[in-house]
Scaffold this motif. Sequence first.
Motif, PDB file in Angstrom:
ATOM      1  N   GLN A 126       0.814  -1.216   0.000  1.00 24.70           N
ATOM      2  CA  GLN A 126       0.000   0.000   0.000  1.00 24.70           C
ATOM      3  C   GLN A 126       0.848   1.268   0.000  1.00 24.70           C
ATOM      4  OE1 GLN A 126      -3.695  -0.357   0.096  1.00 24.70           O
ATOM      5  NE2 GLN A 126      -2.778  -2.282  -0.569  1.00 24.70           N
ATOM      6  N   PHE A 127       2.129   1.163   0.426  1.00 23.62           N
ATOM      7  CA  PHE A 127       2.931   2.381   0.518  1.00 23.62           C
ATOM      8  C   PHE A 127       4.401   2.165   0.140  1.00 23.62           C
ATOM      9  CE2 PHE A 127       3.201   0.329   4.645  1.00 23.62           C
ATOM     10  CZ  PHE A 127       4.541   0.435   4.982  1.00 23.62           C
ATOM     11  N   ALA A 128       4.770   0.952  -0.296  1.00 19.09           N
ATOM     12  CA  ALA A 128       6.171   0.674  -0.600  1.00 19.09           C
ATOM     13  C   ALA A 128       6.274  -0.155  -1.880  1.00 19.09           C
ATOM     14  CB  ALA A 128       6.839  -0.056   0.570  1.00 19.09           C
ATOM     15  N   HIS A 129       7.445  -0.148  -2.456  1.00 18.53           N
ATOM     16  CA  HIS A 129       7.725  -0.855  -3.712  1.00 18.53           C
ATOM     17  C   HIS A 129       8.619  -2.051  -3.414  1.00 18.53           C
ATOM     18  CE1 HIS A 129       9.117  -1.570  -7.802  1.00 18.53           C
ATOM     19  NE2 HIS A 129      10.357  -1.415  -7.406  1.00 18.53           N
ATOM     20  N   LEU A 130       8.196  -3.245  -3.873  1.00 11.92           N
ATOM     21  CA  LEU A 130       9.001  -4.454  -3.672  1.00 11.92           C
ATOM     22  C   LEU A 130      10.191  -4.402  -4.619  1.00 11.92           C
ATOM     23  CD1 LEU A 130       9.429  -7.196  -2.318  1.00 11.92           C
ATOM     24  CD2 LEU A 130       8.006  -8.208  -4.118  1.00 11.92           C
ATOM     25  N   GLU A 131      11.377  -4.203  -4.066  1.00 10.79           N
ATOM     26  CA  GLU A 131      12.588  -4.062  -4.863  1.00 10.79           C
ATOM     27  C   GLU A 131      13.222  -5.404  -5.180  1.00 10.79           C
ATOM     28  OE1 GLU A 131      15.212  -1.941  -7.111  1.00 10.79           O
ATOM     29  OE2 GLU A 131      13.509  -1.109  -5.998  1.00 10.79           O
ATOM     30  N   ASP A 132      13.189  -6.330  -4.210  1.00 17.57           N
ATOM     31  CA  ASP A 132      13.820  -7.631  -4.414  1.00 17.57           C
ATOM     32  C   ASP A 132      13.108  -8.657  -3.548  1.00 17.57           C
ATOM     33  OD1 ASP A 132      15.545  -9.578  -5.279  1.00 17.57           O
ATOM     34  OD2 ASP A 132      17.158  -9.052  -3.890  1.00 17.57           O
ATOM     35  N   ALA A 133      12.949  -9.858  -4.098  1.00 22.36           N
ATOM     36  CA  ALA A 133      12.295 -10.938  -3.356  1.00 22.36           C
ATOM     37  C   ALA A 133      13.236 -12.129  -3.240  1.00 22.36           C
ATOM     38  CB  ALA A 133      10.991 -11.344  -4.040  1.00 22.36           C
ATOM     39  N   ASN A 134      14.489 -11.851  -2.927  1.00 27.86           N
ATOM     40  CA  ASN A 134      15.489 -12.900  -2.752  1.00 27.86           C
ATOM     41  C   ASN A 134      15.208 -13.648  -1.463  1.00 27.86           C
ATOM     42  OD1 ASN A 134      17.926 -14.303  -1.984  1.00 27.86           O
ATOM     43  ND2 ASN A 134      18.999 -13.105  -3.542  1.00 27.86           N
ATOM     44  N   ARG A 135      14.827 -14.899  -1.592  1.00 27.86           N
ATOM     45  CA  ARG A 135      14.407 -15.665  -0.422  1.00 27.86           C
ATOM     46  C   ARG A 135      15.552 -15.843   0.582  1.00 27.86           C
ATOM     47  NH1 ARG A 135       9.537 -18.312  -1.103  1.00 27.86           N
ATOM     48  NH2 ARG A 135       8.606 -17.983  -3.134  1.00 27.86           N
ATOM     49  N   GLU A 136      16.796 -15.845   0.083  1.00 28.62           N
ATOM     50  CA  GLU A 136      17.930 -16.051   0.983  1.00 28.62           C
ATOM     51  C   GLU A 136      18.175 -14.843   1.870  1.00 28.62           C
ATOM     52  OE1 GLU A 136      22.728 -17.069   0.715  1.00 28.62           O
ATOM     53  OE2 GLU A 136      21.465 -17.174  -1.076  1.00 28.62           O
ATOM     54  N   HIS A 137      17.989 -13.650   1.309  1.00 32.08           N
ATOM     55  CA  HIS A 137      18.265 -12.424   2.055  1.00 32.08           C
ATOM     56  C   HIS A 137      17.007 -11.647   2.437  1.00 32.08           C
ATOM     57  CE1 HIS A 137      22.019 -13.161  -0.347  1.00 32.08           C
ATOM     58  NE2 HIS A 137      22.526 -13.027   0.859  1.00 32.08           N
ATOM     59  N   GLY A 138      15.853 -12.223   2.202  1.00 35.44           N
ATOM     60  CA  GLY A 138      14.618 -11.570   2.599  1.00 35.44           C
ATOM     61  C   GLY A 138      14.025 -10.686   1.512  1.00 35.44           C
ATOM     62  N   TYR A 139      12.813 -10.225   1.755  1.00 34.61           N
ATOM     63  CA  TYR A 139      12.121  -9.318   0.833  1.00 34.61           C
ATOM     64  C   TYR A 139      12.575  -7.892   1.137  1.00 34.61           C
ATOM     65  CZ  TYR A 139       8.815 -13.007  -0.516  1.00 34.61           C
ATOM     66  OH  TYR A 139       8.221 -14.140  -0.998  1.00 34.61           O
ATOM     67  N   VAL A 140      12.975  -7.166   0.097  1.00 38.00           N
ATOM     68  CA  VAL A 140      13.452  -5.799   0.266  1.00 38.00           C
ATOM     69  C   VAL A 140      12.442  -4.838  -0.341  1.00 38.00           C
ATOM     70  CG1 VAL A 140      15.296  -4.146  -0.195  1.00 38.00           C
ATOM     71  CG2 VAL A 140      15.854  -6.563   0.188  1.00 38.00           C
ATOM     72  N   TYR A 141      11.881  -3.966   0.495  1.00 33.43           N
ATOM     73  CA  TYR A 141      10.927  -2.955   0.045  1.00 33.43           C
ATOM     74  C   TYR A 141      11.582  -1.577   0.140  1.00 33.43           C
ATOM     75  CZ  TYR A 141       7.126  -6.378   0.350  1.00 33.43           C
ATOM     76  OH  TYR A 141       6.312  -7.464   0.173  1.00 33.43           O
ATOM     77  N   GLU A 142      11.257  -0.735  -0.817  1.00 26.94           N
ATOM     78  CA  GLU A 142      11.734   0.645  -0.813  1.00 26.94           C
ATOM     79  C   GLU A 142      10.528   1.577  -0.782  1.00 26.94           C
ATOM     80  OE1 GLU A 142      14.477   3.719  -3.480  1.00 26.94           O
ATOM     81  OE2 GLU A 142      14.302   1.603  -4.046  1.00 26.94           O
ATOM     82  N   VAL A 143      10.556   2.552   0.113  1.00 23.76           N
ATOM     83  CA  VAL A 143       9.478   3.538   0.214  1.00 23.76           C
ATOM     84  C   VAL A 143       9.903   4.769  -0.586  1.00 23.76           C
ATOM     85  CG1 VAL A 143       7.985   4.848   1.771  1.00 23.76           C
ATOM     86  CG2 VAL A 143       8.962   2.666   2.527  1.00 23.76           C
ATOM     87  N   ARG A 144       9.271   4.972  -1.738  1.00 21.65           N
ATOM     88  CA  ARG A 144       9.645   6.057  -2.631  1.00 21.65           C
ATOM     89  C   ARG A 144       8.624   7.192  -2.568  1.00 21.65           C
ATOM     90  NH1 ARG A 144       9.695   2.593  -8.041  1.00 21.65           N
ATOM     91  NH2 ARG A 144       7.562   2.416  -7.267  1.00 21.65           N
ATOM     92  N   GLU A 145       9.003   8.335  -3.096  1.00 23.30           N
ATOM     93  CA  GLU A 145       8.092   9.483  -3.105  1.00 23.30           C
ATOM     94  C   GLU A 145       6.781   9.136  -3.775  1.00 23.30           C
ATOM     95  OE1 GLU A 145      10.313  12.406  -5.177  1.00 23.30           O
ATOM     96  OE2 GLU A 145      11.418  13.110  -3.417  1.00 23.30           O
ATOM     97  N   GLU A 146       6.871   8.548  -4.988  1.00 32.15           N
ATOM     98  CA  GLU A 146       5.650   8.278  -5.747  1.00 32.15           C
ATOM     99  C   GLU A 146       4.761   7.242  -5.066  1.00 32.15           C
ATOM    100  OE1 GLU A 146       9.020   6.284  -8.219  1.00 32.15           O
ATOM    101  OE2 GLU A 146       8.751   8.032  -6.911  1.00 32.15           O
ATOM    102  N   ASP A 147       5.358   6.364  -4.232  1.00 33.52           N
ATOM    103  CA  ASP A 147       4.546   5.392  -3.505  1.00 33.52           C
ATOM    104  C   ASP A 147       3.690   6.088  -2.453  1.00 33.52           C
ATOM    105  OD1 ASP A 147       5.729   3.206  -4.890  1.00 33.52           O
ATOM    106  OD2 ASP A 147       7.477   3.353  -3.583  1.00 33.52           O
ATOM    107  N   VAL A 148       4.267   7.077  -1.797  1.00 33.34           N
ATOM    108  CA  VAL A 148       3.521   7.833  -0.787  1.00 33.34           C
ATOM    109  C   VAL A 148       2.469   8.706  -1.458  1.00 33.34           C
ATOM    110  CG1 VAL A 148       3.697   9.528   1.080  1.00 33.34           C
ATOM    111  CG2 VAL A 148       5.501   7.814   0.780  1.00 33.34           C
ATOM    112  N   TRP A 149       2.831   9.358  -2.561  1.00 30.29           N
ATOM    113  CA  TRP A 149       1.889  10.229  -3.262  1.00 30.29           C
ATOM    114  C   TRP A 149       0.675   9.447  -3.746  1.00 30.29           C
ATOM    115  CZ3 TRP A 149       6.071  12.783  -6.892  1.00 30.29           C
ATOM    116  CH2 TRP A 149       6.919  13.577  -6.108  1.00 30.29           C
ATOM    117  N   ALA A 150       0.895   8.188  -4.126  1.00 28.99           N
ATOM    118  CA  ALA A 150      -0.188   7.391  -4.703  1.00 28.99           C
ATOM    119  C   ALA A 150      -0.852   6.468  -3.693  1.00 28.99           C
ATOM    120  CB  ALA A 150       0.352   6.559  -5.873  1.00 28.99           C
TER     121      ALA A 150
END
Length: 637
Positions: A126-150
């Motif tokens: 709802q507010f972050a972008h899934l950057e990477d779904a590498n199961r070994e190192h975990g799911y990496v989400y990035e909270v970007r400006e456009e994610d908050v705006w939208a």
Amino acid sequence: MTDSDGGPDEGAAPDADAAPDTRDGDAPDLTLDAFYDALESAGRPLLTATELSRLLDCTQTEALAALEALAGSGRVESADVEADPTVWFPTDYKETADRERIVVFPGRRQVVVDAPSQFTRAQLSQFAHLEDANREHGYVYEVREEDVWAAPYDDFAGLERTMRQALGERNEALEEWVKSQWERARKFRLRSHEDGYTVLEARNADLLGNIAERELDEGQLRARISDTEAWVAEESVAAVKRALYEAGYPVLDTRHLDTGEALPLDLRVDLRDYQHEWVNRFVEKRSGILVGPPGSGKTVAAMGVMSAIEGETLILVPGRELAAQWKETILEHTSLADEQVGEYHGGKKEIRPVTVATYQTAGMDRHRHLFDDRKWGLIVYDEVHHIPSPIHRRSADLQAKHRLGLSATPIREDDKQKEIFTLVGPPIGTNWAALFDAGYVAEPEIEIRTVPWADDESANAYADAAGHERRQAAAENPAKIRETRAILRDHPGAKALIFVEYIAQGEAFAEALSIPFVSGEMPHARRRKLFDEFRNGPRDALVVSRVGDEGIDLPNAEIAVAASGLGGSRRQGAQRAGRTMRPVGKARMYVLATRGTEEEDFARSRTRHLQGKGIRVREREAETLDPGDRTGDDRTE
């Protein structure tokens, strides 16, 4: 479930492995072991009563009663979650080593989640972008400006609650940054002046003078009205919104525009509760994008919007097949007559009170005046992610009183999806996981299956190639035909779509499996006939190129096999999985990738958006096959 010494688990009822008894309408006798079995079957550490009822083949009321009885023993707990049903989980889940762990890096605005639950992934989306779904190192989400705006919330408090639910606690540094971006997206707004022209209003004089007047071209603002307001040239409204967005200041559009001629109509289908919510929120905002999984009924909700607005409507679509499909659906589900609904594209030229046109035709100079001259009460942008492309974005300059976008996946690999929200409107959607849990849409079972090379010759051709030829060699690995044949044999009688990226590959699949290949080169009449036979007749399989990626309604598809795809396109992956997302039945998608090639990374990238929405994606290796293995009767026309 047993203790470490092999004895029965304390508190478990006798005969704990027995199937729950649902005879005579009684609530199932749910044991803790049976609950753990249900969790294992679902592939997640928590369940709703609706999910449990499907697994136990009982009613939702009976499943809820069984859960409440088990909770009385102290071995199961429940929690209410925002915009979702109540979830139930084992009491000792919080102490298990496999539970999700969340680490926030506020400086980088990143969230790393190890073993995230479906609910957590859905909330983060709802507010972050899934950057990477590498199961070994975990799911990496990035909270970007456009994610908050939208972010799909009417106030910051709603977004703040979702952040705290997803992260499990308050993170002051991240919340402070998110709040600043939320406020930044509300510093400019467009409104209608009482004399009929459009006004750009800034939060303060400095914003109007140092941001708006500096960023906009000469003539786009005709004159100042006050220190914080300026008169906008009517033909420049879309350009003003686009320029300020690119400068980092999304514009709220609150104009009161003409609705044109009235068009009363009745809707002849009942809307679901969440569709009513979509319609009500849109009518209140007058612009926005319905974002929901394929099969969630966005087209029906759009007709609900038409019924609520009762104004002449222009519907823009990517292709003529979808135009014909829209017209048929409107005539079936509303009180409009045939002479009130027209199509405008390369095959037909009809301007009616409701007109369905292709983006390409509506954007051509020789046709534009036909659409500009009419006062549309509503413009619907179907598959709205097309808007930022050079050909399609011209249609966004058509600024009606109500602008409605539809898309399951308003994402683009060029990251220009931010233009969609400023030209059309903010997202008005729902949590995908909530619709899966409620049983409105079948959550697809997605499996990435890596396939070995068919033979040394194919492997050597790949090794000798470079660039695009190398990617194509991996995509066209002949072993995928054998693996697809095996998948079809594992699902006898299921309606199946086989997606390919290359014409030669599609022709090879069609010949080997005796299945028609539908591509853009096929005449429209033949293409439509095959799709109709797949929907309504005995035809149970089609090989399709990109023409099947979006818009075409094939509601009875049960199996999707992505034999090759467009690099790592997340939108294409979601669209193809979406061909199987419908209210009933099991939905399955297989993504084939040649083992040891970059196709494996492409396959993971194409499913990443789905993972971000809470959908589980599994991986497995296909068996090493000899040419004669796993053969069987080919499907026939």
